[in-house]
Design a protein around this motif. Structure first.
Motif: not given
Lengths: 104, 487
Positions: B122-123, B126-127, B130, B164, B168
């Motif tokens: 996930l890290a 999402i990085l 974004e 987003s 999340l």
């Protein structure tokens, strides 16, 4: 197994409430600044759910995600506020209905 | 970190170094030509490393998995980013003001797309998402003297931010149940309900997993602009600067789809009947809405926006059929990768040409009347656009046809008759508005005052893309074997 004093389900419920509040604000408010604030509430609701879940599992992963979400939200709002300045300068208003001329 | 780790990350490192060099160069010396040159060199270096690691299959930390499939996607994205750079230079050189930072944002957005493609956690997901998204807000709002681009940017920012947040929150719910953010372990809680010691009973665990997956699905549908989450797409495409419309329609959507494909397959989402039903509904609505709303569009950017909604509806069929064909859902990869590559090259030709038209005329918008008589004014580029439109419509001898055939064949094998009939109806409607564009290129040129004289790099890259689309349509064997071999 459960190091939380507050049960996980309560944390999740609070997070869900906050998320819904943010979503409603996003849909109802027309002022760009309030919309950005609602967006922030939604992102922080997700972050709260991550922190609660990571405490429940006794891991640090969720807390790291919290840091990432804070960074992302800050970057997003920084760009958003830049746009707000430009919108105010161009349209002399922050009402999104006035700004919105194209109809999808 | 070992040497292999560094090798696996080398394309991302190359882009990061390129971005830093650009930042320093802009701080000391503003020169659009030099900035373009550094950007192109950065992309070429990145491509070199990507070609070097095509055979590598390596999990670099839990965050990124470098495998041949995602390297293939990355090569497609970087190639398109490189072509976008040429198109953007054409677009920017006659604009007032300082335009150097545009390329910095393009490099950062491309880096985000590669991180997203390689993500298994996930890290990193999402990085990457974004990094790409925030760079794109800046790119969309770049001509800030223009009212429409400001409107497009704020709309994209608000809706992309909300999606987003939904994504999340969905992942947070899954994490509360299964205690993992690593994609392969994401849904291990469902396979054995007793693992799920989340809030009380397995029943609630199941409900929460469904709610979480639904939120993730909604978030991803926003990014892929699947109907009914498509409202932003035409407005944002219309308001963006033309090269960025191309970036949004190709690289940005392609990277989200590549990441979704990986999440879907290794997260084993296809084992949930509810999610598959949800995808089916999204696919049907997207195909119908996309094709029907495209019928009456006069603005080519809006038309391409609606057509991209429909194309991602077609792509979903591969995901839906995958679960019934193979237990691990791996059969989704080959057809959707082929379709996606064909779609990206094809759409880049169309958007690149629109960018060339709007930079020749110094206008933001390209209407149907702007391409009137293109066949008489610039036959070569008109031919490129025709090939691109025929490929989007799915006419044989083009990449779009082979991709559609692939998906159709998969649907037949899986027995998804409802989806197939919708696919046929959608393609039928599609032919009308794609041919309408080609028809308007053959009309009398005197009715249109627009000119089209792009620089050599743009012409060459558009022709190269056209040849690529035809090559993939006539001789698909090598790419098919490459994809089959590596999945």
């Amino acid at each position: 197994m459960n190091p939380l004093i507050i049960p996980l389900s309560h944390v999740l419920m609070l997070a869900a409430l906050l998320f819904t509040a943010g979503l409603l604000g996003l849909l109802i408010r027309r002022n760009v600044i309030f919309i950005l604030m609602s967006l922030e509430v939604m992102l922080n609701a997700a972050a709260l759910a991550f922190v609660g879940a990571s405490a429940h599992w006794g891991q640090t992963d969720g807390q790291i995600i919290l840091l990432l979400i804070l960074t992302i939200a800050a970057a997003e709002v920084a760009v958003g506020l830049g746009l707000v300045l430009q919108i105010q300068r161009r349209f002399k208003t922050l009402d999104l209905d006035v700004v919105s001329r194209m109809r999808g | 970190m070992t040497g292999t780790d560094f090798l696996a990350l080398s394309p991302i490192i190359a882009l990061a170094v390129g971005a830093s060099v650009l930042l320093l160069q802009i701080a000391f010396l503003r020169n659009l030509k030099l900035t373009t040159g550094i950007t192109v060199v950065t992309f070429l270096a990145c491509l070199f490393f990507l070609f070097y690691i095509t055979k590598l299959n390596h999990q670099t930390t839990p965050l990124l998995l470098v495998d041949p499939l995602s390297t293939f996607f990355s090569i497609v994205f970087v190639l398109c980013a490189c072509i976008t750079t040429f198109i953007s230079y054409e677009y920017l050189k006659n604009r007032p003001g300082r335009n150097d930072e545009f390329f910095l944002l393009v490099v950062l957005a491309t880096m985000g797309s590669i991180v997203l493609t390689y993500a298994t956690h996930l890290a990193s997901f999402i990085l990457g998402l974004e990094l790409m998204g925030i760079a794109l807000y800046g790119l969309i709002a770049y001509p800030h003297q223009d009212d429409m681009s400001l409107e497009a940017a704020i709309k994209y920012l608000v809706l992309s931010g909300a999606s987003s947040a939904a994504l999340l929150f969905g992942f947070a719910l899954l994490y509360a149940i299964t205690g993992s953010l690593f994609f392969p372990d994401l849904l291990s809680g469902l396979a054995s309900p007793e693992v799920a010691v989340g809030p009380q009973s397995p029943f609630w665990a199941r409900q929460l997993i469904l709610l979480g997956s639904a939120l993730i699905l909604a978030g991803i549908s926003f990014k892929l602009s699947l109907a009914p989450f498509h409202m932003w797409t035409p407005d944002v495409y219309e308001g963006s600067p033309a090269p960025i419309t191309g970036f949004l329609a190709t690289i940005s959507k392609g990277a989200v789809f590549a990441a979704t494909l990986r999440l879907y397959v290794i997260g084993e989402f296809h084992n949930f009947p509810t999610i598959v039903t949800g995808l089916t509904i999204l696919s049907i609505i997207s195909i119908l809405v996309g094709n029907l709303l495209a019928l009456r569009q006069e603005n080519i950017k809006r038309l391409l926006a609606y057509s991209s909604i429909a194309h991602f509806g077609y792509l979903l069929i591969a995901l839906i059929a995958a679960g019934t064909l193979t237990p691990n859902g791996i059969s989704a990869i080959e057809p959707s990768a082929y379709y996606l590559a064909g779609y990206i090259f094809t759409t880049l030709i169309a958007t690149g040409l629109i960018a060339a038209i709007s930079s020749s005329n110094n206008e933001e918008n390209a209407n149907l009347s702007d391409i009137a008589g293109l066949f008489w004014k610039n036959p070569l580029l008109a031919l490129c656009l025709s090939v691109s439109l025929l490929s989007l419509a799915g006419i044989p001898l083009t990449a779009g046809f082979i991709g559609k055939l692939y998906i159709f064949q998969m649907g037949v094998e899986a027995g998804a008759w409802l989806l197939l009939s919708i696919l046929i109806i959608g393609s039928g409607i599609g032919i009308y508005y794609y041919l309408r564009l080609i028809f308007s290129m053959t009309t009398d040129p005197s009715s249109s005052r627009s000119t089209l004289a792009p620089a050599l790099p743009v012409t060459v890259s558009l022709i190269t893309l056209t040849i690529l689309v035809l090559y993939l349509g006539i001789y698909p064997q090598p790419l098919m074997e490459y994809l089959l071999w590596n999945t």
